[in-house]
Design a protein around this motif. Structure first.
Motif, PDB file in Angstrom:
ATOM      1  N   PHE A 180      50.451  83.622  24.566  1.00 21.83           N
ATOM      2  CA  PHE A 180      50.466  83.230  23.157  1.00 21.83           C
ATOM      3  C   PHE A 180      49.359  83.978  22.407  1.00 21.83           C
ATOM      4  O   PHE A 180      48.295  84.262  22.957  1.00 21.83           O
ATOM      5  CB  PHE A 180      50.272  81.722  23.012  1.00 21.83           C
ATOM      6  CG  PHE A 180      51.426  80.921  23.551  1.00 21.83           C
ATOM      7  CD1 PHE A 180      52.546  80.699  22.770  1.00 21.83           C
ATOM      8  CD2 PHE A 180      51.399  80.417  24.838  1.00 21.83           C
ATOM      9  CE1 PHE A 180      53.614  79.970  23.260  1.00 21.83           C
ATOM     10  CE2 PHE A 180      52.461  79.703  25.347  1.00 21.83           C
ATOM     11  CZ  PHE A 180      53.577  79.468  24.548  1.00 21.83           C
ATOM     12  N   THR A 181      49.640  84.255  21.161  1.00 23.38           N
ATOM     13  CA  THR A 181      48.690  84.986  20.324  1.00 23.38           C
ATOM     14  C   THR A 181      47.526  84.084  19.930  1.00 23.38           C
ATOM     15  O   THR A 181      47.523  82.881  20.214  1.00 23.38           O
ATOM     16  CB  THR A 181      49.378  85.507  19.055  1.00 23.38           C
ATOM     17  OG1 THR A 181      49.849  84.389  18.289  1.00 23.38           O
ATOM     18  CG2 THR A 181      50.559  86.386  19.409  1.00 23.38           C
ATOM     19  N   ALA A 182      46.566  84.676  19.240  1.00 23.36           N
ATOM     20  CA  ALA A 182      45.360  83.940  18.861  1.00 23.36           C
ATOM     21  C   ALA A 182      45.668  82.761  17.960  1.00 23.36           C
ATOM     22  O   ALA A 182      44.945  81.762  17.964  1.00 23.36           O
ATOM     23  CB  ALA A 182      44.369  84.887  18.167  1.00 23.36           C
ATOM     24  N   ASP A 183      46.761  82.840  17.187  1.00 24.74           N
ATOM     25  CA  ASP A 183      47.107  81.723  16.301  1.00 24.74           C
ATOM     26  C   ASP A 183      48.067  80.740  16.947  1.00 24.74           C
ATOM     27  O   ASP A 183      48.613  79.865  16.276  1.00 24.74           O
ATOM     28  CB  ASP A 183      47.693  82.239  14.991  1.00 24.74           C
ATOM     29  CG  ASP A 183      48.929  83.109  15.213  1.00 24.74           C
ATOM     30  OD1 ASP A 183      49.359  83.250  16.380  1.00 24.74           O
ATOM     31  OD2 ASP A 183      49.455  83.647  14.222  1.00 24.74           O
ATOM     32  N   GLY A 184      48.296  80.876  18.249  1.00 25.50           N
ATOM     33  CA  GLY A 184      49.101  79.904  18.976  1.00 25.50           C
ATOM     34  C   GLY A 184      50.583  80.195  18.999  1.00 25.50           C
ATOM     35  O   GLY A 184      51.346  79.424  19.586  1.00 25.50           O
ATOM     36  N   ALA A 185      51.035  81.295  18.395  1.00 25.76           N
ATOM     37  CA  ALA A 185      52.459  81.626  18.377  1.00 25.76           C
ATOM     38  C   ALA A 185      52.782  82.551  19.547  1.00 25.76           C
ATOM     39  O   ALA A 185      51.905  83.166  20.149  1.00 25.76           O
ATOM     40  CB  ALA A 185      52.818  82.304  17.056  1.00 25.76           C
ATOM     41  N   ASN A 186      54.090  82.627  19.874  1.00 26.48           N
ATOM     42  CA  ASN A 186      54.462  83.600  20.889  1.00 26.48           C
ATOM     43  C   ASN A 186      54.475  84.997  20.273  1.00 26.48           C
ATOM     44  O   ASN A 186      54.343  85.164  19.067  1.00 26.48           O
ATOM     45  CB  ASN A 186      55.805  83.246  21.531  1.00 26.48           C
ATOM     46  CG  ASN A 186      56.944  83.252  20.529  1.00 26.48           C
ATOM     47  OD1 ASN A 186      57.056  84.136  19.693  1.00 26.48           O
ATOM     48  ND2 ASN A 186      57.817  82.255  20.616  1.00 26.48           N
ATOM     49  N   THR A 213      46.240  78.972  29.556  1.00 28.49           N
ATOM     50  CA  THR A 213      46.337  78.369  28.218  1.00 28.49           C
ATOM     51  C   THR A 213      45.531  79.143  27.180  1.00 28.49           C
ATOM     52  O   THR A 213      45.555  78.790  25.997  1.00 28.49           O
ATOM     53  CB  THR A 213      45.857  76.909  28.249  1.00 28.49           C
ATOM     54  OG1 THR A 213      44.455  76.879  28.571  1.00 28.49           O
ATOM     55  CG2 THR A 213      46.636  76.102  29.270  1.00 28.49           C
ATOM     56  N   SER A 214      44.807  80.158  27.611  1.00 26.86           N
ATOM     57  CA  SER A 214      43.967  80.898  26.665  1.00 26.86           C
ATOM     58  C   SER A 214      44.833  81.694  25.698  1.00 26.86           C
ATOM     59  O   SER A 214      45.958  82.080  26.001  1.00 26.86           O
ATOM     60  CB  SER A 214      43.022  81.833  27.422  1.00 26.86           C
ATOM     61  OG  SER A 214      43.757  82.772  28.181  1.00 26.86           O
ATOM     62  N   ARG A 215      44.287  81.924  24.527  1.00 29.59           N
ATOM     63  CA  ARG A 215      44.987  82.686  23.499  1.00 29.59           C
ATOM     64  C   ARG A 215      44.653  84.170  23.640  1.00 29.59           C
ATOM     65  O   ARG A 215      43.516  84.533  23.938  1.00 29.59           O
ATOM     66  CB  ARG A 215      44.599  82.187  22.102  1.00 29.59           C
ATOM     67  CG  ARG A 215      44.979  80.724  21.869  1.00 29.59           C
ATOM     68  CD  ARG A 215      46.484  80.540  21.872  1.00 29.59           C
ATOM     69  NE  ARG A 215      46.891  79.178  21.595  1.00 29.59           N
ATOM     70  CZ  ARG A 215      47.428  78.355  22.488  1.00 29.59           C
ATOM     71  NH1 ARG A 215      47.561  78.774  23.741  1.00 29.59           N
ATOM     72  NH2 ARG A 215      47.810  77.146  22.157  1.00 29.59           N
TER      73      ARG A 215
END
Length: 1001
Positions: free
Chosen positions: A527-533, A572-574
């Motif tokens: 997942f990206t830094a903003d939580g999106a795939n 779970t890290s971004r």
């Protein structure tokens, strides 16, 4: 013109001039024409000397430059420029004269300061800091304080200087009108050479130490000084030129006079005379997008960009991380296949080409339309067409015909891989799995639920497992014994699978929903830094450093190895990623289609197919601009007037519109610079400006301010140091401290006067109210005196008479006692009436008509001779709320009139009429009694009787008109008229005016 040898950032010699990113600025973009000189100062600005003016360029905006303070630059156009490490910019003018620009202020030098007349054509600075200038009429040197003409005392016989240069040994070389002279370091006398030529505007030292010169009407060639460095002195490029340079790769760039830009990647290989048609010369002309074929200046900046000034604008050539492949017929929608020795094969409907060393070579192959290919671990290339399967080794094709069974299911999506034994496997859309054995394809039985799926990816991992991906998200592997499903449409981490790759002990998959890593049991999405795939990904490659390179619609996505390691520790890290797009050299779009459009060659380079070409990058040689560029404030404009941002501008009073123009000196990719700004005391937080390069404020109050601006590259951190502009706005006369103090004093005085006025109003209101109450108490006292006290006094006299009659005359005494009792009863009645009037103070709080009716009923309840009269109270119009004071006084007048009518008129009927309208309030009381004595009507009244007089006084207090009409035996009429403005209460929302209201009594 001079080129100093100084360390520069080097790139590999890995591209042609056509593979540089080219950007042109013409007149539409604000670029000047006839750019004769280029220079870059240490602050990063690019300076352009045109035939008309001096310009400054920050990569985004061209600014015609004149100092805001101090002397102005001379007119007549700029011929030469020299930027020094200390920030000074030396400017030579076509009409003669030299200027030094230091910290925004110009210092001008003319012939009276020791400069030879004529066009200032060249500058050069030696190791000792001495500055030299050549003009069309001689040579001069600057010792730090003044200019000195160089003549016979230096053994200099030249009359016209075209070019100057210092070599790495510190020797000064001067091209005079038709010869070449030199001054060794430390010497004071010039020496001549046997070299003769005409019009040499530039001398440059090559990286190998060999000196080259350019002749405007001749050639660019080494200077024949018996230097054994390559190439031989006889080598020459037959183009006329005024400017040229060598880049750190050793390539020679020539700005030609009329033939555009020429580049020789390997000038040390030149032999003899070489013209533009030679394979060793690359050209870039107006046909390829150059602003003009007459190129007059050239410069390499600190970021490695090549800048070319022409007669019609400015051009930049920039090395990009992605290197596009230039093919004569283009490379449209190709599938890629890894070859050997760094080669890559590209197949499309136009045919197959082999790409080697950035050049394309058509391949003749014995097959029809291609469906796909495979590069096996041994280096063999395999191709599949509609009727054949071919093997390519040692430059030869071997053909294997397809079975009828396989031909029936083609064309369709195919994916090819091989197992550890070298056996080739192929999965075919809708037909299942096939294995190539003994020159034939044979079907391999698979579970029915797998055979019916649409395959999209195939790969073999290090342990030898065969991996297959499908539309819908299913992923399976075959370990040689059985198929194992590790992802289903219900739990897929990537959606429709587009690619599977394995290496370095890891298995990756990408698809419509992003990218995921296999942990041995299942796939975990990143997942990206903003939580999106990461969105749709069509291909992936893992580079040798452990980083991931993926194709996406927005460009090439790179996830660095450190981010991957962070994910391996904590799934779970971004994840932070960087994007490479057209600004990085990507030609065209990355089409979203099924196929092999990303491969890694045997040298570790990653190749990408786009809609109209192919490009590659080297993961080990990525150039980044992570260092945030320093922001600069270029302009301060207040109400249309420019102020010098180098000082702390003092802006005039009542400044309305204020504009700050800012920028960041990133000449490579200024489009990626982002800005934010803040004005202390106005902006509570940073204002995100994006790519906008101006901030606007209006109607700022007077005072001292600090404007901050900061910059960063996309994906990078903000600069830790703000660029700050101090400025102040003067106060207008009415904004000065003394005026504000005066204004405060006036305001306080007005408040004090208002306070005093209010006190006067309150006193008046209090005294009026007190006067009314005193008058009322006086009336009650008189009434008590006239009635109750007089009755008790008479009663005492009767009791005294009774006392005198007893005991001698008891019958008469009894008669007197009875009379006294009757008189006492009358006194009690009179006292009750007085007390009733005192207690009725609050009665008017209810409706006026109701209050009067209640009082009349109470009064009529007492026994009267002949019985009580008939009382009728009527209301005309709509009852309205009355002013409390007016209501009280009207009520008391009505009470007095009723009491007189009931007690003294002997009336049989009493009528009370209350009339409301927009003009007035009218009260009328009428009886049919005996009337009022004429003397009383005229204002005379017996001592102690104040009825009519009291009513008149009350009417006067409320601004009303009081009248009485009466005739003997014809009754009496009492009428009170009060104007509406006084009678009726104000609306409730008028409370804000209550401050000014005064009491009426």
């Amino acid at each position: 013109m001079v080129f100093l040898c100084r360390p520069m950032v080097a790139f590999d010699s890995d591209r042609s001039i056509a593979q540089f990113a080219h950007t042109a600025w013409g007149s539409r973009e604000g670029a000047p024409g006839r750019i004769l000189a280029l220079a870059q100062t240490p602050d990063g600005y690019l300076w352009l000397g045109s035939a008309t003016d001096l310009f400054r360029f920050d990569g985004f905006t061209f600014q015609r430059y004149q100092p805001l303070n101090g002397p102005k630059l001379p007119e007549g156009g700029v011929r030469s420029l020299l930027a020094l490490p200390n920030g000074d910019l030396w400017i030579g003018f076509r009409a003669g004269g030299i200027s030094r620009l230091r910290s925004g202020r110009a210092e001008n030098f003319t012939a009276t300061d020791g400069i030879p007349d004529g066009n200032v054509k060249a500058f050069a600075q030696g190791r000792d800091g001495t500055l030299w200038a050549g003009t069309s009429h001689g040579l001069a040197r600057f010792d730090g304080h003044r200019w000195h003409r160089v003549a016979k005392d230096w053994s200099f016989a030249g009359k016209s200087v075209e070019g100057l240069a210092f070599d790495r040994k510190g020797t000064l070389w001067v091209s005079a009108k038709d010869t070449l002279l030199y001054l060794p370091q430390g010497a004071t006398a010039f020496q001549t050479t046997s070299v003769h030529f005409t019009d040499v505007p530039q001398i440059v030292e090559a990286p190998n130490g060999k000196l080259w010169l350019a002749e405007t009407a001749g050639t660019v060639h080494p200077i024949p000084l018996n230097n054994n460095a390559a190439p031989m002195d006889q080598a020459a490029v037959r183009v006329g030129s005024q400017a040229f340079l060598f880049d750190p790769d050793g390539a020679l760039w020539i700005a030609t006079v009329g033939e555009g830009l020429a580049r020789i990647p390997a000038p040390y290989k030149l032999t003899g005379q070489t013209d533009r048609s030679s394979d060793s010369v690359e050209s870039f002309t107006s046909q390829q997008g150059l602003t003009d074929n007459v190129a007059t200046s050239i410069l390499r900046d600190e970021e490695g960009n090549i800048w070319v000034g022409t007669h019609d604008g400015l051009d930049r050539f920039r090395k990009t991380n992605l290197v596009p492949i230039v093919a004569e017929n283009g490379l449209l929608d190709t599938d890629l296949l890894k070859g050997n020795d760094g080669d890559v094969w590209a197949a499309s409907n136009q045919g197959v080409v082999r790409i080697h060393d950035n050049k394309t070579y058509p391949v003749t192959y014995p097959m029809g339309s291609l469906l796909g290919g495979y590069h096996d671990p041994s280096g063999t290339l395999w191709w599949l067409s509609l009727d054949s399967f071919l093997r390519y080794t040692n430059g030869q094709f071997t053909r294997y015909p397809l079975s009828d069974e396989l031909k029936k299911v083609l064309p369709g999506r195919i994916n090819i891989t091989s197992d550890r034994s070298g056996t080739i496997w192929m999965v075919v859309d809708g037909a299942g799995l096939f294995r190539f054995e003994n020159g034939n394809w044979k079907r391999f039985d698979t579970p029915a639920e797998i055979a019916k799926l649409t395959p999209t990816a195939a790969y073999t991992d290090d342990p030898g497992r065969l991996w297959f991906g499908y539309d819908g998200g299913t992923i399976v592997y075959f370990d040689g014994q059985k198929f194992q499903t590790v992802s289903t449409p219900q739990n897929s981490a990537v959606g429709d699978v587009r690619d599977i790759k394995a290496g370095y002990g890891r298995v990756w998959a990408c698809g419509e929903s992003g990218v995921a890593l296999f942990d041995g049991l299942r796939f975990h999405a990143l997942f990206t830094a903003d939580g999106a795939n990461f969105g749709a990904m069509t291909d992936l490659e893992e580079s040798s450093d452990g980083g991931l390179w993926l194709r996406a619609e927005k460009g090439v996505v790179h996830i660095e190895a450190d981010e991957i390691r962070k994910f391996l520790v904590d799934p779970t890290s971004r994840i932070h990623a960087e994007i490479f797009d057209s600004l990085d050299g990507l030609p065209g779009r990355l089409a979203d289609r099924i196929g092999q459009m990303e491969v890694q060659d045997t040298k570790g380079r990653i190749w990408f197919a786009t809609t109209n070409s192919v490009a590659w990058l080297n993961p080990a040689a990525i150039s980044r601009h992570n260092q945030p560029p320093p922001a600069s404030i270029n302009t301060v404009i207040a109400d249309g007037k420019h102020f010098d941002p180098r000082s702390d501008p003092a802006l005039p009073a009542r400044t309305g519109d204020l504009e700050f123009g800012y920028g960041a000196l990133s000449l490579s990719i200024p489009e990626r610079v982002r800005f934010r700004f803040r004005l202390d005391g106005v902006d509570k937080t940073w204002q995100e400006a994006g790519v906008r390069r101006a901030a606007y404020y209006t109607n700022l109050p007077p005072g001292k301010y600090q404007f901050h601006v900061n910059a960063r590259n996309v994906g990078g951190a903000w600069n830790t140091i703000d660029t700050v502009q101090n400025f102040s706005i003067a106060p207008a006369w009415f904004q000065t401290a003394w005026f504000q103090a005066f204004y405060i004093c006036i305001a306080l005085l007005l408040l004090w006067l208002l306070y005093q006025l209010r006190l006067m109003q309150l006193r008046r209101q209090f005294h009026l109210a007190l006067e009314v109450r005193v008058d009322e108490r006086t009336r009650i006292a008189r009434e008590l005196h006239d009635t109750l006290l007089q009755s008790f006094n008479a009663l005492l006299l009767r009791f005294q008479a009774v006392s005198n009659l007893l005991p001698a005359r008891p019958d008469e005494a009894k008669q007197r006692v009875d009379s006294a009792i009757e008189q006492a009863s009358n006194a009690i009645t009179e006292g009750r009436d007085a007390v009733h009037e005192l207690r009725a103070e609050g009665s008017p709080a209810i409706d006026l008509a109701e209050s009067i009716t209640n009082f009349g009923k109470d009064l009529l309840s007492a026994p009267t001779a002949g019985g009580p009269p008939e009382l009728d109270v009527e209301v005309e119009g709509t009852a309205r709320a009355l002013d409390p004071i007016v209501r009280d006084e009207v009520y008391r007048i009505a009470v007095e009139a009723l009491r007189n009518a009931i007690r003294h008129s002997r009336a049989r009927r009493i009528e009370v009429e209350i009339h409301y309208d927009d003009r007035e309030l009218r009260l009328r009381i009428r009886d049919n009694g005996k009337g009022i004595d004429a003397a009383a009507l005229e204002g005379e009244h017996p001592p102690g009787h104040w009825g009519l007089r009291g009513m008149r006084e009350r009417a006067k207090l409320i601004g009303g008109k009081f009248e009485v009409w009466s005739e003997p035996d014809s009754g009496t009429v009492v009428e009170l008229n009060v104007p509406a403005s006084s009678a009726y209460a104000r609306p409730q929302d008028g409370h804000k005016f209550n401050f000014w209201r005064t009491g009426r009594g």
